[in-house]
Design a protein around this motif. Structure first.
Motif, PDB file in Angstrom:
ATOM      1  N   LEU A   9      79.065  12.500  21.061  1.00 54.22           N
ATOM      2  CA  LEU A   9      78.025  12.125  22.418  1.00 54.22           C
ATOM      3  C   LEU A   9      76.967  12.350  22.721  1.00 54.22           C
ATOM      4  CD1 LEU A   9      79.109  11.792  25.720  1.00 54.22           C
ATOM      5  CD2 LEU A   9      79.752  14.208  25.595  1.00 54.22           C
ATOM      6  N   LEU A  10      76.803  11.366  22.820  1.00 53.27           N
ATOM      7  CA  LEU A  10      74.898  11.160  23.262  1.00 53.27           C
ATOM      8  C   LEU A  10      74.712  11.832  24.632  1.00 53.27           C
ATOM      9  CD1 LEU A  10      73.335   9.011  20.578  1.00 53.27           C
ATOM     10  CD2 LEU A  10      74.100  11.440  20.745  1.00 53.27           C
ATOM     11  N   TRP A  11      74.221  12.670  25.286  1.00 53.56           N
ATOM     12  CA  TRP A  11      74.017  12.501  26.436  1.00 53.56           C
ATOM     13  C   TRP A  11      72.563  12.700  26.992  1.00 53.56           C
ATOM     14  CZ3 TRP A  11      75.181  17.933  29.483  1.00 53.56           C
ATOM     15  CH2 TRP A  11      74.882  17.457  31.242  1.00 53.56           C
ATOM     16  N   ARG A  12      71.782  11.891  27.802  1.00 57.34           N
ATOM     17  CA  ARG A  12      70.438  11.685  27.170  1.00 57.34           C
ATOM     18  C   ARG A  12      70.159  12.477  29.313  1.00 57.34           C
ATOM     19  NH1 ARG A  12      67.182   8.797  25.000  1.00 57.34           N
ATOM     20  NH2 ARG A  12      68.055   7.192  23.719  1.00 57.34           N
ATOM     21  N   LYS A  13      69.671  13.900  28.852  1.00 58.29           N
ATOM     22  CA  LYS A  13      69.782  14.815  30.113  1.00 58.29           C
ATOM     23  C   LYS A  13      68.195  14.344  30.894  1.00 58.29           C
ATOM     24  CE  LYS A  13      71.944  19.220  28.597  1.00 58.29           C
ATOM     25  NZ  LYS A  13      72.372  20.368  28.106  1.00 58.29           N
ATOM     26  N   ARG A  14      68.547  14.260  31.676  1.00 57.09           N
ATOM     27  CA  ARG A  14      67.256  14.451  32.929  1.00 57.09           C
ATOM     28  C   ARG A  14      66.741  15.859  33.483  1.00 57.09           C
ATOM     29  NH1 ARG A  14      69.935  10.036  37.580  1.00 57.09           N
ATOM     30  NH2 ARG A  14      71.508  11.661  37.381  1.00 57.09           N
ATOM     31  N   GLU A  30      69.425  19.431  33.634  1.00 57.22           N
ATOM     32  CA  GLU A  30      71.278  18.412  33.736  1.00 57.22           C
ATOM     33  C   GLU A  30      71.778  19.431  33.494  1.00 57.22           C
ATOM     34  OE1 GLU A  30      71.823  13.729  33.639  1.00 57.22           O
ATOM     35  OE2 GLU A  30      71.309  13.878  35.862  1.00 57.22           O
ATOM     36  N   SER A  31      73.169  19.811  33.720  1.00 54.27           N
ATOM     37  CA  SER A  31      73.829  20.776  33.153  1.00 54.27           C
ATOM     38  C   SER A  31      75.141  20.742  33.669  1.00 54.27           C
ATOM     39  CB  SER A  31      73.505  22.502  32.716  1.00 54.27           C
ATOM     40  OG  SER A  31      73.334  22.926  34.699  1.00 54.27           O
ATOM     41  N   ARG A  40      73.486  22.905  23.794  1.00 55.89           N
ATOM     42  CA  ARG A  40      73.822  21.099  23.177  1.00 55.89           C
ATOM     43  C   ARG A  40      75.271  21.053  22.199  1.00 55.89           C
ATOM     44  NH1 ARG A  40      68.974  19.325  18.549  1.00 55.89           N
ATOM     45  NH2 ARG A  40      69.292  21.615  18.392  1.00 55.89           N
ATOM     46  N   THR A  42      79.064  22.443  22.688  1.00 55.65           N
ATOM     47  CA  THR A  42      80.248  22.715  24.393  1.00 55.65           C
ATOM     48  C   THR A  42      80.774  23.851  24.328  1.00 55.65           C
ATOM     49  OG1 THR A  42      82.227  21.999  23.086  1.00 55.65           O
ATOM     50  CG2 THR A  42      80.832  20.275  24.255  1.00 55.65           C
TER      51      THR A  42
END
Length: 240
Positions: A9-14, A30-31, A40, A42
């Motif tokens: 899973l790739l999450w681009r945090k803003r 964001e979280s 990074r 869980t």
């Protein structure tokens, strides 16, 4: 049946910025509860890695390989798990073990009883040039190098004599442990153990006395190793 494929899973945090001049935080990313800020991994994965080390007998390196994490992340997860399950007021410490992992620079302090500052040898100390020979085993030193080391240390006076005494104690202990390779009898083991104890007891080096007591406290386990040759050195090496 096809083998399962691991999902990544790739999450681009803003990153958000607050335009209020009085805002103390000014910006944040964001979280979600499972992946808080600056994390990074869980929380569920961290908890599983911590349990693997604490409850399932895995080393930090083994858990890191299994879960695809780094050793520091697994170690931090283990500490979080330990803090959660250990009592707030643990029993007083009776025996303290020092782990092989150290972070930061070494610290030196004055011994409260002797008033002596414990420090590492410096380059301008006469014994500095002999440090590598002192780390070698007796059988790995040629006669010339051994004689040169011995003479140079005895020329230093009391300091050199103490270093030699500590080195000899190390060699006596090595001789005792090496009996595991030859199938020694209990008589041979007792003789070498007595030789080691006598050497430590006859010296004035304070550090050798607790060393002898440690060997005495753990002697049933050490004797079992000498008689059977079974050791957990492999697991300790992997963990290191």
């Amino acid at each position: 049946m096809p083998f399962p494929v691991a999902a990544r899973l790739l999450w681009r945090k803003r990153r958000w910025r607050c335009r209020e001049s009085e805002c103390a935080r000014s910006s944040f990313t964001e979280s979600v509860p499972q992946i808080p800020s600056l994390r990074r991994v869980t929380g569920r994965l961290r908890a599983a890695a911590g349990r693997a080390v604490a409850d399932e007998g895995r080393t930090g390196a083994q858990a890191a390989r299994e879960w695809g994490l780094s050793w520091p992340v697994v170690h931090a997860a283990f500490l979080d798990h330990a803090v959660a399950v250990l009592p707030e007021e643990p029993e007083p410490v009776r025996v303290l073990g020092i782990d092989e992992v150290r972070r930061g620079k070494p610290r030196f302090a004055v011994n409260a009883e002797s008033g002596v500052l414990k420090r590492r040898v410096r380059k301008d100390d006469p014994e500095y040039g002999l440090r590598w020979r002192l780390l070698r085993n007796r059988e790995d030193l040629t006669t010339e190098k051994f004689t040169d080391m011995w003479n140079r240390l005895t020329d230093l006076g009391q300091a050199g004599d103490e270093i030699l005494s500590a080195w000899i104690a190390k060699e006596e202990l090595r001789t005792l442990l090496a009996l595991a390779r030859i199938g020694a009898s209990r008589h041979q083991i007792s003789h070498h153990l007595w030789t080691f104890y006598r050497w430590c007891a006859d010296t004035d080096i304070a550090e050798l006395h607790p060393l002898a007591r440690t060997i005495q406290d753990w002697w049933p386990q050490i004797e079992a190793f000498i008689l059977t040759g079974i050791t957990n050195a492999a697991s300790e090496g992997i963990n290191g």
